[in-house]
Design a protein around this motif. Structure first.
Motif, PDB file in Angstrom:
ATOM      1  N   VAL A   8      -3.627  16.334 -22.326  1.00  0.00           N
ATOM      2  CA  VAL A   8      -3.410  15.230 -23.264  1.00  0.00           C
ATOM      3  C   VAL A   8      -4.565  14.240 -23.170  1.00  0.00           C
ATOM      4  O   VAL A   8      -4.961  13.845 -22.070  1.00  0.00           O
ATOM      5  CB  VAL A   8      -2.089  14.491 -22.975  1.00  0.00           C
ATOM      6  N   VAL A   9      -5.074  13.843 -24.319  1.00  0.00           N
ATOM      7  CA  VAL A   9      -6.037  12.736 -24.397  1.00  0.00           C
ATOM      8  C   VAL A   9      -5.295  11.538 -24.973  1.00  0.00           C
ATOM      9  O   VAL A   9      -4.681  11.630 -26.042  1.00  0.00           O
ATOM     10  CB  VAL A   9      -7.243  13.085 -25.278  1.00  0.00           C
ATOM     11  N   ILE A  10      -5.335  10.427 -24.247  1.00  0.00           N
ATOM     12  CA  ILE A  10      -4.703   9.193 -24.684  1.00  0.00           C
ATOM     13  C   ILE A  10      -5.806   8.207 -25.045  1.00  0.00           C
ATOM     14  O   ILE A  10      -6.665   7.910 -24.213  1.00  0.00           O
ATOM     15  CB  ILE A  10      -3.807   8.594 -23.581  1.00  0.00           C
ATOM     16  N   VAL A  11      -5.793   7.707 -26.257  1.00  0.00           N
ATOM     17  CA  VAL A  11      -6.774   6.715 -26.687  1.00  0.00           C
ATOM     18  C   VAL A  11      -6.076   5.359 -26.705  1.00  0.00           C
ATOM     19  O   VAL A  11      -5.187   5.115 -27.519  1.00  0.00           O
ATOM     20  CB  VAL A  11      -7.352   7.047 -28.069  1.00  0.00           C
ATOM     21  N   GLY A  12      -6.492   4.498 -25.784  1.00  0.00           N
ATOM     22  CA  GLY A  12      -5.862   3.193 -25.632  1.00  0.00           C
ATOM     23  C   GLY A  12      -5.240   3.071 -24.250  1.00  0.00           C
ATOM     24  O   GLY A  12      -4.319   3.818 -23.912  1.00  0.00           O
ATOM     25  N   GLY A  13      -5.756   2.129 -23.453  1.00  0.00           N
ATOM     26  CA  GLY A  13      -5.308   2.003 -22.070  1.00  0.00           C
ATOM     27  C   GLY A  13      -4.494   0.759 -21.806  1.00  0.00           C
ATOM     28  O   GLY A  13      -4.631   0.137 -20.742  1.00  0.00           O
ATOM     29  N   GLY A  14      -3.632   0.370 -22.746  1.00  0.00           N
ATOM     30  CA  GLY A  14      -2.717  -0.747 -22.533  1.00  0.00           C
ATOM     31  C   GLY A  14      -1.406  -0.261 -21.940  1.00  0.00           C
ATOM     32  O   GLY A  14      -1.327   0.848 -21.400  1.00  0.00           O
ATOM     33  N   PRO A  15      -0.350  -1.059 -22.030  1.00  0.00           N
ATOM     34  CA  PRO A  15       0.941  -0.681 -21.442  1.00  0.00           C
ATOM     35  C   PRO A  15       1.480   0.646 -21.959  1.00  0.00           C
ATOM     36  O   PRO A  15       2.028   1.435 -21.179  1.00  0.00           O
ATOM     37  CB  PRO A  15       1.863  -1.842 -21.835  1.00  0.00           C
ATOM     38  N   ALA A  16       1.338   0.910 -23.265  1.00  0.00           N
ATOM     39  CA  ALA A  16       1.846   2.165 -23.812  1.00  0.00           C
ATOM     40  C   ALA A  16       1.059   3.360 -23.285  1.00  0.00           C
ATOM     41  O   ALA A  16       1.624   4.353 -22.822  1.00  0.00           O
ATOM     42  CB  ALA A  16       1.804   2.128 -25.336  1.00  0.00           C
ATOM     43  N   GLY A  17      -0.278   3.270 -23.366  1.00  0.00           N
ATOM     44  CA  GLY A  17      -1.107   4.389 -22.933  1.00  0.00           C
ATOM     45  C   GLY A  17      -0.992   4.683 -21.459  1.00  0.00           C
ATOM     46  O   GLY A  17      -0.882   5.846 -21.042  1.00  0.00           O
ATOM     47  N   LEU A  18      -0.988   3.634 -20.638  1.00  0.00           N
ATOM     48  CA  LEU A  18      -0.901   3.842 -19.184  1.00  0.00           C
ATOM     49  C   LEU A  18       0.475   4.332 -18.778  1.00  0.00           C
ATOM     50  O   LEU A  18       0.614   5.148 -17.859  1.00  0.00           O
ATOM     51  CB  LEU A  18      -1.251   2.544 -18.457  1.00  0.00           C
ATOM     52  N   ILE A  34      -8.694   6.994 -22.553  1.00  0.00           N
ATOM     53  CA  ILE A  34      -9.931   6.376 -23.047  1.00  0.00           C
ATOM     54  C   ILE A  34      -9.607   4.948 -23.455  1.00  0.00           C
ATOM     55  O   ILE A  34      -8.726   4.719 -24.296  1.00  0.00           O
ATOM     56  CB  ILE A  34     -10.488   7.166 -24.244  1.00  0.00           C
ATOM     57  N   ASP A  35     -10.311   3.997 -22.868  1.00  0.00           N
ATOM     58  CA  ASP A  35      -9.992   2.595 -23.143  1.00  0.00           C
ATOM     59  C   ASP A  35     -11.270   1.783 -23.331  1.00  0.00           C
ATOM     60  O   ASP A  35     -12.188   1.859 -22.505  1.00  0.00           O
ATOM     61  CB  ASP A  35      -9.164   2.005 -22.012  1.00  0.00           C
ATOM     62  N   SER A  36     -11.293   0.980 -24.409  1.00  0.00           N
ATOM     63  CA  SER A  36     -12.486   0.182 -24.710  1.00  0.00           C
ATOM     64  C   SER A  36     -12.435  -1.207 -24.091  1.00  0.00           C
ATOM     65  O   SER A  36     -13.371  -1.995 -24.252  1.00  0.00           O
ATOM     66  CB  SER A  36     -12.657   0.056 -26.232  1.00  0.00           C
ATOM     67  N   GLY A  37     -11.332  -1.536 -23.391  1.00  0.00           N
ATOM     68  CA  GLY A  37     -11.249  -2.812 -22.689  1.00  0.00           C
ATOM     69  C   GLY A  37     -11.086  -4.017 -23.589  1.00  0.00           C
ATOM     70  O   GLY A  37     -11.669  -5.074 -23.333  1.00  0.00           O
ATOM     71  N   GLU A  38     -10.281  -3.881 -24.648  1.00  0.00           N
ATOM     72  CA  GLU A  38     -10.037  -4.982 -25.584  1.00  0.00           C
ATOM     73  C   GLU A  38      -8.539  -5.199 -25.781  1.00  0.00           C
ATOM     74  O   GLU A  38      -8.021  -5.023 -26.886  1.00  0.00           O
ATOM     75  CB  GLU A  38     -10.700  -4.685 -26.932  1.00  0.00           C
TER      76      GLU A  38
END
Length: 319
Positions: A8-18, A34-38
């Motif tokens: 699985v590739v997860i795009v977005g490292g906020g609460p949902a993605g993590l 993958i997270d852009s830090g925004e």
């Protein structure tokens, strides 16, 4: 250059993605985040309504979430996902540096963008004393002078909601349409003042909001300003794959529609968090990420079962 393939590739490292990464890692799936830090909530001082984590700063919440995902084997990539394409084996996500991360399934948890009115000083106070959610910030501004900026269809509702936290609530019409007679009567019954005219700018003293300045020179005291932003899902990746965004029925923005499992209309693609739920709080997004992760794992299991059965039958048919 292509990284190792992941389940699985997860795009977005906020609460949902993590949260999804933790669930999938615990299920022994290989996961790339993958997270852009925004993070959307970066301006806020603290996260609220998250049981046992109330008062934790958004940065600390993300640090803890990353550490937890890493502890279960997830790979976290600090980069922006530029685009995604469908492949024979799943999906390939291209990063800003040209690297390609491949996965059998794709989960998008990229959140949303708060589009705010063009009022001088408003963006700088966003998440501090310019607010939109009473459940996120109402307790922190209780019993203070709260002004509601009439923007969009929710201003009346916001005024009535925030009246629960303070007896000093003012509705700033900001040149919007005059409320109906019954609405004005209800505002009066609840002790909510109505101010007509256009808001020009915010008045800030000693790094704190003290009022709002009107275009005619009047200044109205306010220690908190409530604004309903337009919520726009960060869904460029999905739009690039052919998905169309959905208008929210309350007229507050656009989002990615998903079914009960969190799956989008694109086979093999899920979405969770604010990208698909515009009004979800941090704990809601985390829960949706967990749910999507579990559903993706179950979906992958179907592939695993079919592959195992084909291999088993091939061996059994060999003389």
């Amino acid at each position: 250059m292509t990284e190792d393939n992941f389940d699985v590739v997860i795009v977005g490292g906020g609460p949902a993605g993590l949260s999804a990464a933790v669930a999938l890692g615990r299920a022994r799936r290989t996961v790339a985040v993958i997270d852009s830090g925004e993070p959307r909530n970066a301006p806020a001082h603290a996260v609220h309504n998250f049981l046992t984590r109330d008062g934790t700063s958004p940065a600390e919440m993300l640090r803890l979430g990353r550490a937890e995902a890493l502890s279960y084997g997830a790979t976290v990539i600090d980069a922006r996902a530029e685009n995604a394409v469908k492949t024979d084996d799943g999906f390939a996500v291209t990063l800003t540096d040209g690297k390609v991360v491949a996965g059998r399934r794709l989960l998008v948890t990229t959140g949303l963008v708060d589009e705010l009115p063009a009022i001088a000083g408003l963006r700088e106070r966003w998440g501090v004393d310019v607010l939109h959610c009473p459940y996120c910030h109402g307790w922190e501004v209780r019993d203070r002078a709260i002004a509601i900026l009439a923007v969009g269809p929710t201003a009346m509702h916001q005024a009535q909601l925030f009246r629960q936290w303070s007896a000093d609530v003012t509705l700033l019409l900001n040149d919007q349409a005059e409320p109906a007679d019954e609405q004005l009567e209800l505002l009066a019954a609840r002790g909510i003042a109505v101010v007509r005219g256009r808001v020009e700018s915010l008045v800030v003293r000693d790094d704190a909001l003290t009022g709002v300045a009107m275009s005619d020179g009047r200044v109205h005291a306010a220690e908190a300003l409530v604004v309903a932003p337009t919520f726009t899902a960060r869904a460029g990746l999905l739009v690039g794959l052919g998905l169309e965004l959905t208008q929210h029925p309350m007229g507050v923005g656009t989002f990615v529609a998903v079914d009960a499992t969190g799956a989008t209309s694109l086979p093999g693609v899920w979405a969770a968090g604010n990208v698909s739920n515009l009004t979800g709080q941090v704990i809601t997004s985390a829960a949706e990420g967990l749910w999507a992760g579990a559903q993706i794992n179950a979906n992958l299991l179907g592939d695993d079962e079919r592959a195992a059965l084909e291999a088993y039958r091939a061996v059994r048919s060999t003389p």
